[in-house]
Every structure is written in structure tokens, then in C-alpha cells.
Design a protein around this motif. Sequence first.
Motif, PDB file in Angstrom:
ATOM      1  N   LEU A  41      42.600 -64.871  87.116  1.00  0.00           N
ATOM      2  CA  LEU A  41      41.877 -64.923  88.387  1.00  0.00           C
ATOM      3  C   LEU A  41      42.719 -65.582  89.474  1.00  0.00           C
ATOM      4  CD1 LEU A  41      38.201 -65.805  87.401  1.00  0.00           C
ATOM      5  CD2 LEU A  41      39.079 -63.657  88.305  1.00  0.00           C
ATOM      6  N   LYS A  42      43.392 -66.689  89.136  1.00  0.00           N
ATOM      7  CA  LYS A  42      44.258 -67.355  90.111  1.00  0.00           C
ATOM      8  C   LYS A  42      45.351 -66.412  90.594  1.00  0.00           C
ATOM      9  CE  LYS A  42      43.613 -72.030  88.370  1.00  0.00           C
ATOM     10  NZ  LYS A  42      44.226 -73.185  87.703  1.00  0.00           N
ATOM     11  N   HIS A  43      45.944 -65.678  89.671  1.00  0.00           N
ATOM     12  CA  HIS A  43      47.008 -64.741  90.021  1.00  0.00           C
ATOM     13  C   HIS A  43      46.475 -63.623  90.925  1.00  0.00           C
ATOM     14  CE1 HIS A  43      50.788 -62.653  89.665  1.00  0.00           C
ATOM     15  NE2 HIS A  43      50.144 -61.564  89.311  1.00  0.00           N
ATOM     16  N   ALA A  44      45.305 -63.080  90.605  1.00  0.00           N
ATOM     17  CA  ALA A  44      44.714 -62.015  91.408  1.00  0.00           C
ATOM     18  C   ALA A  44      44.354 -62.514  92.812  1.00  0.00           C
ATOM     19  CB  ALA A  44      43.475 -61.458  90.712  1.00  0.00           C
ATOM     20  N   ILE A  45      43.860 -63.735  92.901  1.00  0.00           N
ATOM     21  CA  ILE A  45      43.521 -64.321  94.204  1.00  0.00           C
ATOM     22  C   ILE A  45      44.794 -64.534  95.016  1.00  0.00           C
ATOM     23  CG2 ILE A  45      42.639 -66.403  95.345  1.00  0.00           C
ATOM     24  CD1 ILE A  45      40.617 -66.559  92.918  1.00  0.00           C
ATOM     25  N   ASP A  46      45.836 -65.081  94.392  1.00  0.00           N
ATOM     26  CA  ASP A  46      47.114 -65.262  95.077  1.00  0.00           C
ATOM     27  C   ASP A  46      47.673 -63.932  95.576  1.00  0.00           C
ATOM     28  OD1 ASP A  46      47.161 -68.007  94.815  1.00  0.00           O
ATOM     29  OD2 ASP A  46      48.445 -67.994  93.033  1.00  0.00           O
TER      30      ASP A  46
END
Length: 66
Positions: A41-46
Motif C-alpha cells: 500500500l505504501k508503495h502504491a501510494i508513493d
Amino acid sequence: MAKTEPDNPTIDGPVETERQKLEKIAQTLKINIENKSDFELKHAIDAKFGNHKTDSDNITNNKFKN
């Protein structure tokens, strides 16, 4: 055409966990949260925000420039 979702996210109150925060941000950005780890999720948000440098990187690189 009628909108089904508001442009701005609704604020329900403070979140209790990091996971809830990530899910809320992901939902606002229309990222599918099913079967994703916190890291994913962090990667997708970034990725939605694009490639950016931190303020400390910018300060270091522009230290002696006028």
C-alpha cells in the motif's frame, strides 16, 4: 453524468492504526486495498504521487547555490 463519490475525502475521525491510515489514503486515491500488505500500500501510494525527493535531499543539493 452523476458523480457517485465526492471529490474530497470524508473525515470520520482519527485512525487507530497505521493500517487504517494507509487504507483511508489508498481509498481516497482509488487504489485497490484488497490482499495488499502495508508495504504494498505504501508503495502504491508513493507511486500515485510520482518520484520526489525529500526536503533534506533538496537542502543538501542546493546548499551553496544562489
